[in-house]
Design a protein around this motif. Sequence first.
Motif, PDB file in Angstrom:
ATOM      1  N   GLY A   8     -15.877  10.008  -9.455  1.00 56.84           N
ATOM      2  CA  GLY A   8     -16.658  11.025 -10.152  1.00 56.84           C
ATOM      3  C   GLY A   8     -18.067  11.109  -9.607  1.00 56.84           C
ATOM      4  N   ALA A  14     -16.249  15.546 -14.143  1.00 56.91           N
ATOM      5  CA  ALA A  14     -15.994  14.386 -15.007  1.00 56.91           C
ATOM      6  C   ALA A  14     -16.063  13.092 -14.219  1.00 56.91           C
ATOM      7  CB  ALA A  14     -14.597  14.511 -15.645  1.00 56.91           C
ATOM      8  N   LEU A  16     -14.006   9.445 -13.890  1.00 55.98           N
ATOM      9  CA  LEU A  16     -12.654   8.955 -14.156  1.00 55.98           C
ATOM     10  C   LEU A  16     -12.597   7.445 -13.982  1.00 55.98           C
ATOM     11  CD1 LEU A  16     -10.729  11.618 -12.039  1.00 55.98           C
ATOM     12  CD2 LEU A  16     -11.090  11.637 -14.516  1.00 55.98           C
ATOM     13  N   GLU A  58     -12.376  10.015 -23.164  1.00 59.79           N
ATOM     14  CA  GLU A  58     -11.015  10.412 -23.559  1.00 59.79           C
ATOM     15  C   GLU A  58     -10.047   9.383 -22.993  1.00 59.79           C
ATOM     16  OE1 GLU A  58      -9.333  14.518 -22.611  1.00 59.79           O
ATOM     17  OE2 GLU A  58     -11.363  14.525 -21.793  1.00 59.79           O
ATOM     18  N   LEU A  60      -6.491   9.065 -21.540  1.00 59.97           N
ATOM     19  CA  LEU A  60      -5.456   9.977 -21.046  1.00 59.97           C
ATOM     20  C   LEU A  60      -4.095   9.306 -20.889  1.00 59.97           C
ATOM     21  CD1 LEU A  60      -7.483  11.798 -18.234  1.00 59.97           C
ATOM     22  CD2 LEU A  60      -7.234  12.459 -20.608  1.00 59.97           C
ATOM     23  N   ALA A  74      -5.974   5.202 -18.507  1.00 56.81           N
ATOM     24  CA  ALA A  74      -6.789   6.192 -17.795  1.00 56.81           C
ATOM     25  C   ALA A  74      -7.843   6.757 -18.736  1.00 56.81           C
ATOM     26  CB  ALA A  74      -5.901   7.311 -17.264  1.00 56.81           C
ATOM     27  N   ARG A  76     -11.471   9.330 -19.154  1.00 57.25           N
ATOM     28  CA  ARG A  76     -12.215  10.457 -18.576  1.00 57.25           C
ATOM     29  C   ARG A  76     -13.440  10.710 -19.438  1.00 57.25           C
ATOM     30  NH1 ARG A  76     -12.560  15.997 -19.448  1.00 57.25           N
ATOM     31  NH2 ARG A  76     -12.609  17.290 -17.569  1.00 57.25           N
ATOM     32  N   ALA A  78     -16.392  13.606 -19.605  1.00 59.77           N
ATOM     33  CA  ALA A  78     -16.818  14.895 -19.036  1.00 59.77           C
ATOM     34  C   ALA A  78     -18.318  14.870 -18.770  1.00 59.77           C
ATOM     35  CB  ALA A  78     -16.481  16.007 -20.014  1.00 59.77           C
ATOM     36  N   MET A 128     -19.136   5.464 -17.031  1.00 60.11           N
ATOM     37  CA  MET A 128     -17.742   5.004 -16.972  1.00 60.11           C
ATOM     38  C   MET A 128     -17.675   3.480 -16.972  1.00 60.11           C
ATOM     39  SD  MET A 128     -14.606   5.456 -17.155  1.00 60.11           S
ATOM     40  CE  MET A 128     -14.338   7.226 -17.122  1.00 60.11           C
TER      41      MET A 128
END
Length: 386
Positions: A8, A14, A16, A58, A60, A74, A76, A78, A128
């Motif tokens: 990212g 986003a 990741l 989030e 995922l 996973a 994410r 944004a 992250m």
Amino acid sequence: MLRYLMAGESHGPALLGIIEGLPAGLPLSPGDLAPDLARRQSGHGRGARQRLEADEAEILAGVADGVTTGAPLALRIANRARPERGDPARPPRTIPQPGHAELAGALKYGFANVEWVAERASARETAMRVALGGVAKKLLAAAGIEMLGYVVAIGDVAMPALDLSWADLSARADASPVRCPDPAASQAMAARIDAAQAAGDTLGGIVEVAAVGLPAGLGSYVHPDRRLDARLGAALLSIPAIKGVEIGQAFANSRLPGTQVQDPIRLQAGHIVRTTNHAGGLEGGMTTGQPLVIRAAMKPIPTTRQPQPSVDLATGREAETVYRRSDTCAVPAASVIAAAAVAWVLAEAVVERCGGDRIEELVERVTALRQAPMPWERAMYRGDMP
Ligand SMILES: Cc1cc2nc3c(=O)[nH]c(=O)nc-3n(C[C@H](O)[C@H](O)[C@H](O)COP(=O)(O)O)c2cc1C
């Protein structure tokens, strides 16, 4: 084995993150990751970007019915911020900021536009890392290990030594505008940040991370890359702008004779105890069972409103830097990122030592480690062997 990968850019859609190697059955929701993401964004001295972002992670993949499944997780986050001067049509930025990755990155990868370097080198990626560290903290908490990051110095203002309970330390760090548990020092630090901002300048500082509840014997002395102190140092030094690491009272210890530095080994109610913790909870690259205490020094933010001398890579002439949206001081945020980085290494070490496909297996093994009999209570002790 626990591992992660991230991707990212600062102004891409986003960030990741993927974690592989989590045991199944760990309760996990985005709400678990939200408090530290918010802490990373707050703190006196942060720039306008933090008003644009409201970081939410989030999930995922890798969670079903609110618990991890053992499959890769996973995440994410944004990005809401767009580049300051409008998107792709904006002119390339060709004057690198001293202290940033821009010059070395441009020379290395052959870019004239230093924005291409800054997009990935920027500390935006640490959002992250905080989310990944949040997952690690959740795993550690299940095993009775707690983690806290706070600020002990900003510029030349240092916090006095405090003797606080864990709960007070945590509450006071959260209540402070700069994540410093001492209210008077917090005020002085905030005032220093204001003065630096008014002068078009920036500040660094020192953060401390403490962890309690660690069993003895995480990490190892048997090979350099298994030493926990080395791994913690590398994790902290991988945070942008962190340039120094101190384990326990390392620098003060270096000025004292050995008899005043080593933590005595004593007996209390038939158990081995250590009566001081100058070592910061690590000996021989392993946890001692004492609290882990580790500090990291952050340099001042490179981008300043005051211009700095540089060279324009497009013209080959000397030029002054041009200011762009930036933090004045990000030491409070760095304390949260540092705690996440330490949490990750400790979670790796716990998974290595105690393993388990299910979280309850891991927790059982960590508990057994903590309650391990003293050497003289064992039927056969390796020390007896010829
Ligand atoms: C939370 C955080 C926020 C940061 N914010 C900025 C910033 O706004 N402007 C800037 O020039 N550098 C900022 N930095 C520092 C740069 O990312 C860092 O100095 C740069 O990537 C070069 O890496 P190095 O300092 O580790 O050599 C920040 C660092 C952290 C940890």
